[in-house]
Every structure is written in C-alpha cells, then in structure tokens.
Scaffold this motif. Structure first.
Motif, PDB file in Angstrom:
ATOM      1  N   HIS A 167      34.256  54.898  46.449  1.00 44.78           N
ATOM      2  CA  HIS A 167      33.046  54.885  47.321  1.00 44.78           C
ATOM      3  C   HIS A 167      31.855  54.129  46.546  1.00 44.78           C
ATOM      4  N   PRO A 168      31.473  52.909  47.031  1.00 39.76           N
ATOM      5  CA  PRO A 168      30.759  51.903  46.263  1.00 39.76           C
ATOM      6  C   PRO A 168      29.438  52.239  46.028  1.00 39.76           C
ATOM      7  N   LEU A 169      28.655  53.261  46.405  1.00 40.34           N
ATOM      8  CA  LEU A 169      27.146  53.449  46.265  1.00 40.34           C
ATOM      9  C   LEU A 169      27.008  54.659  45.346  1.00 40.34           C
ATOM     10  N   ARG A 170      28.376  55.144  44.664  1.00 36.43           N
ATOM     11  CA  ARG A 170      28.456  56.009  43.644  1.00 36.43           C
ATOM     12  C   ARG A 170      27.822  55.248  42.405  1.00 36.43           C
ATOM     13  N   LYS A 171      27.336  56.084  41.418  1.00 37.71           N
ATOM     14  CA  LYS A 171      26.803  55.146  40.293  1.00 37.71           C
ATOM     15  C   LYS A 171      27.900  54.805  39.423  1.00 37.71           C
ATOM     16  N   ASP A 172      29.158  55.547  39.262  1.00 36.71           N
ATOM     17  CA  ASP A 172      30.090  55.074  38.563  1.00 36.71           C
ATOM     18  C   ASP A 172      30.966  54.324  39.077  1.00 36.71           C
ATOM     19  N   TYR A 173      30.912  53.617  40.337  1.00 39.83           N
ATOM     20  CA  TYR A 173      31.517  52.443  40.924  1.00 39.83           C
ATOM     21  C   TYR A 173      30.919  51.181  40.230  1.00 39.83           C
ATOM     22  N   PRO A 174      31.885  50.302  39.694  1.00 39.83           N
ATOM     23  CA  PRO A 174      31.448  49.070  39.303  1.00 39.83           C
ATOM     24  C   PRO A 174      30.980  48.276  40.294  1.00 39.83           C
ATOM     25  N   LEU A 175      29.543  47.567  39.891  1.00 37.33           N
ATOM     26  CA  LEU A 175      28.611  46.688  40.727  1.00 37.33           C
ATOM     27  C   LEU A 175      29.532  45.530  41.342  1.00 37.33           C
ATOM     28  N   ARG A 176      30.480  45.044  40.682  1.00 38.26           N
ATOM     29  CA  ARG A 176      31.231  43.971  41.062  1.00 38.26           C
ATOM     30  C   ARG A 176      32.942  44.509  41.105  1.00 38.26           C
ATOM     31  N   GLY A 177      32.927  45.580  41.977  1.00 38.35           N
ATOM     32  CA  GLY A 177      34.350  45.887  41.817  1.00 38.35           C
ATOM     33  C   GLY A 177      34.856  45.541  43.251  1.00 38.35           C
ATOM     34  N   TYR A 178      35.245  44.196  43.208  1.00 35.67           N
ATOM     35  CA  TYR A 178      35.794  43.527  44.392  1.00 35.67           C
ATOM     36  C   TYR A 178      37.130  44.153  44.870  1.00 35.67           C
ATOM     37  N   GLN A 179      37.603  44.286  46.169  1.00 34.60           N
ATOM     38  CA  GLN A 179      38.843  44.645  46.381  1.00 34.60           C
ATOM     39  C   GLN A 179      39.327  43.575  47.475  1.00 34.60           C
ATOM     40  N   ILE A 180      40.240  42.801  47.138  1.00 33.73           N
ATOM     41  CA  ILE A 180      40.529  41.555  48.253  1.00 33.73           C
ATOM     42  C   ILE A 180      41.487  41.966  48.824  1.00 33.73           C
ATOM     43  N   PHE A 181      41.274  41.835  50.255  1.00 33.41           N
ATOM     44  CA  PHE A 181      42.574  42.065  51.325  1.00 33.41           C
ATOM     45  C   PHE A 181      42.823  40.685  52.093  1.00 33.41           C
ATOM     46  N   LEU A 182      43.835  40.118  52.222  1.00 30.97           N
ATOM     47  CA  LEU A 182      44.298  38.907  52.692  1.00 30.97           C
ATOM     48  C   LEU A 182      44.367  38.999  54.043  1.00 30.97           C
ATOM     49  N   THR A 183      44.739  40.271  54.930  1.00 27.72           N
ATOM     50  CA  THR A 183      44.602  40.260  56.325  1.00 27.72           C
ATOM     51  C   THR A 183      43.486  40.941  56.852  1.00 27.72           C
ATOM     52  N   PRO A 184      43.049  40.642  58.084  1.00 29.68           N
ATOM     53  CA  PRO A 184      42.019  41.506  58.568  1.00 29.68           C
ATOM     54  C   PRO A 184      42.278  42.969  58.413  1.00 29.68           C
ATOM     55  N   GLU A 185      41.159  43.661  58.814  1.00 29.60           N
ATOM     56  CA  GLU A 185      41.392  45.335  58.905  1.00 29.60           C
ATOM     57  C   GLU A 185      42.249  45.620  60.196  1.00 29.60           C
ATOM     58  N   PRO A 186      43.317  46.255  59.810  1.00 28.48           N
ATOM     59  CA  PRO A 186      44.278  46.630  60.997  1.00 28.48           C
ATOM     60  C   PRO A 186      43.657  47.538  61.816  1.00 28.48           C
ATOM     61  N   LEU A 187      43.833  47.495  62.968  1.00 22.70           N
ATOM     62  CA  LEU A 187      43.173  48.449  64.099  1.00 22.70           C
ATOM     63  C   LEU A 187      43.587  49.848  63.690  1.00 22.70           C
ATOM     64  N   ASP A 188      42.787  50.810  64.020  1.00 27.47           N
ATOM     65  CA  ASP A 188      43.361  52.317  63.836  1.00 27.47           C
ATOM     66  C   ASP A 188      44.231  52.555  64.981  1.00 27.47           C
ATOM     67  N   PRO A 189      45.365  52.675  64.979  1.00 26.69           N
ATOM     68  CA  PRO A 189      46.293  53.055  66.136  1.00 26.69           C
ATOM     69  C   PRO A 189      45.674  54.130  67.095  1.00 26.69           C
ATOM     70  N   GLU A 190      44.898  55.230  66.521  1.00 26.88           N
ATOM     71  CA  GLU A 190      44.421  56.269  67.129  1.00 26.88           C
ATOM     72  C   GLU A 190      43.209  55.841  68.043  1.00 26.88           C
ATOM     73  N   LEU A 191      42.640  54.503  67.886  1.00 25.66           N
ATOM     74  CA  LEU A 191      41.655  54.174  69.012  1.00 25.66           C
ATOM     75  C   LEU A 191      42.127  53.500  70.016  1.00 25.66           C
ATOM     76  N   LEU A 192      43.492  53.108  69.957  1.00 25.18           N
ATOM     77  CA  LEU A 192      43.989  52.632  71.319  1.00 25.18           C
ATOM     78  C   LEU A 192      44.526  53.620  72.385  1.00 25.18           C
TER      79      LEU A 192
END
Lengths: 193, 171
Positions: A167-192
C-alpha cells in the motif's frame, strides 16, 4: 499596516462568525459523549481553520450520525487517512493510522473535522450507511493504506493496478518502489457479469 | 512546361518524393495526459497554427496517424496502454516526447510514474520544458521533418541495427 491584525477574508469572516456556534455545539457534544471525545483542538484566533475533534472508535458511527442529523453537518467534503508511524506518540499508544473526516454544514456553511485513531491491522465498520459517497473514499483508503472497512460492498483497489503488492502511502513503503507490469491491467471478470 | 514553350523537368529519386510527401503530411495522434496537452492544443489552434507545417489533421485513432505526440505524465499503469497504442500505429511512424514528464519523469520521481517514455517506446525528438512553449513543439516538428526528409523511419532504423548486429556476429 499591522500584519498580526486579522485580514477580512471570506474565511476569516466565517471564522469569527462561527466561533460562538462552534463553542456551543462542542460543549453540547462533550456533555452527551463525555470521555468518547478524546481531544478537541480549536482553531487559533483569526486563523483560517476549523475545530478538530478526535473521537474514540467505539462511538464514531453514533457521533457522525448525530453530527449529520442533529447538527446539519450533512455533507462529507473529504474522507481520507494519515499514517502516523513516525509520530512520537505511535510507540506509546500504538495508534498508527488516523481516519480524517471533513464535514460541511449545508445550512450555516460551517466546517468541522473529525478524527479516529486506528492501530495497525485494525478494521472499522463502513460509513456508507451515513454517506453513500464514502464508498470510493473507503476504496482509496484501502488502496493507499490497507485499512479494511467491514461491510463495504466492493472493497478493491481504485487507483493502483489490481496486481500491485503493498500500500504505497504507508510510511514503510519505499518512495521509489516501482512495480512494472508489461501488460495492461486485466479486466475484472466480475465486472462483465 | 515553361512559359516559353520549352519542356521543363528535373530528375529525382522515388524515395525522395515519398519522403517529401511524408514530411509535409504528418497526421499527429495527441496523447495528452496533463498540462502539456493544453500547450499542444494551443499549438494546433490558430494562434500558432501547426497546419503551416503540414501537421494539422489530428487523428484520434492510432491506425490513421503516423506521429505520436506524448504530452504529459505517463503513469506506470498507463505505460502498457501507451505501448499498445504505439504498436497499433502503422509504419512509418514517429514519436515526439513533449515536456519534462514524458521525457524523464520530471519532478515525479515516485513509485507510480515512468521515468521517461523512452523506457517504453522509441522516441525521435524530445522537447524540454514544463510545459514547453508552442514554439518548442514547432521546433521539434521542424527537426523531425528534417529527419523524415533524410528517410529516417523506425523500421529503417531497426533494419540498420539488425544489419549492424549481424555484421558484428561475422567478425
């Protein structure tokens, strides 16, 4: 010109206008809630601010619905959280997070701020029954701080990628804690459905 | 035919004609994600009039455009989307990175922002500024047109790089 003299801004005008009613209302609230109101911070004279009430978690729902229904603070302007991990009091009280409500009185145009302290891994009941608009605010707080809201109908991430860890706004989360995803965010099947 | 009735012609290469046509009929795709997008709109509007340089037909479909102008912050969540749009554009295609955020991440060196779009897609021209003045973008467009007139496309560059890599293997 004396710089310490209050400037007649629209807010300053409201401040002077609201001070007596705030005092009256807070005295009344302290009578009915007693120990449940832990701390009251009033704005300094001619300061552009609003009173801040820190309320115990057990009484917060009752307190907010009282403010909404009996004191006309019916509009939830903002609902967010803060991480107080670096605060000196954290080690003593073990209260890591604060939920912050900014309320607006739609009749007198006054504002008020209410805070609740939560310790780590502590959950709280949802506020959607009071303000329907708290739905997305609670999702954002869950996304950024990992605070769980019991009874929320759809508590998933709202801003970050659903594959994100931490959770990025927690104080113990690193400021530059990048997480790289190569594909777009998959659509949540629940939403369909 | 000239005025005195003489035949008037010159010879050139077919490639040069193609490049001349390409450089004077760029179809930009605006990828405006923040305040640089406003400057981009101003550049396209009548005050600065990008149409003077042949790049006025803004297309919002990647299939119909050949110049991607990335104007603004690209978040990590947006980066795969940008890559998708770039891949959907037909070759020949060119990319202008407009502003500090698109070129380097700008002031946002945090968990959620890509540090420059060149980590995701190849870029031809960078425009510095926060946001750049419309003249900056026009200058970038003119520089890009210079390069296009020399026949510089992404696929040609890729071929050159591959050739170079193979010749390196032979040694």
């Amino acid at each position: 010109m004396d710089i310490r003299k209050p400037v007649a801004t629209i807010y300053g005008y409201f401040q002077d206008k609201f001070s007596p009613t705030w005092n009256e209302q807070i005295l009344k609230l302290r009578e009915s809630y007693g120990e449940a109101i832990e701390l009251v911070v009033m704005p300094m004279e001619s300061n552009i601010d609003m009173p801040t009430l820190t309320v115990k978690k057990e009484k917060i729902h009752e307190f907010l619905s009282d403010l909404k229904n009996n004191y006309q603070y019916s509009f939830l302007t903002d609902f967010t959280a803060t991480d107080e991990k670096d605060d000196e009091e954290f080690e003593k009280t073990n209260h890591r997070f604060q939920l912050v409500f900014h309320l607006f009185n739609t009749e007198t145009k006054a504002r008020i701020r209410v805070k609740v302290k939560l310790s780590e891994n502590e959950s709280i009941a949802t506020f959607i029954d009071l303000w329907i608009g708290a739905n997305w605010a609670e999702r954002e707080i869950f996304d950024m701080f990992g605070i769980q809201f019991e009874g929320h109908p759809d508590l998933r991430r709202i801003l970050m990628d659903m594959r994100w860890e931490g959770h990025p706004l927690r104080k113990d989360y690193p400021l530059r804690g990048y997480q790289i995803f190569l594909t777009p965010e998959p659509l949540d099947p629940e939403l369909l459905k | 035919m000239a005025k005195d009735g003489e035949l008037d012609f010159f010879t050139t290469r077919f490639e040069d004609v193609i490049n001349f046509a390409r450089k004077n009929s760029l179809f930009p795709l605006p990828f405006g994600t923040s305040c640089c997008g406003i400057e981009l709109m101003s550049t396209l509007a009548s005050g600065y009039d990008m149409a003077r340089f042949g790049a006025e037909v803004v297309r919002f479909s990647p299939r119909q455009s050949d110049l991607l102008i990335v104007a603004g912050i690209v978040n990590l969540k947006m980066a795969p989307v940008l890559r998708n749009i770039y891949d959907q554009m037909a070759d020949p295609k060119w990319v202008i990175s407009m502003g500090a955020c698109a070129s380097s991440g700008g002031i946002f060196n945090v968990y959620s922002v890509t540090q420059g779009i060149d980590t995701v897609i190849p870029v031809d021209v960078y425009v510095p500024g926060c946001p750049p003045a419309p003249e900056g973008l026009l200058n970038a467009l003119l520089r890009l047109e210079d390069r296009i007139s020399k026949g510089d496309t992404h696929s040609l560059r890729r071929e050159r790089a591959l050739k170079h890599a193979h010749s390196g293997d032979a040694k």
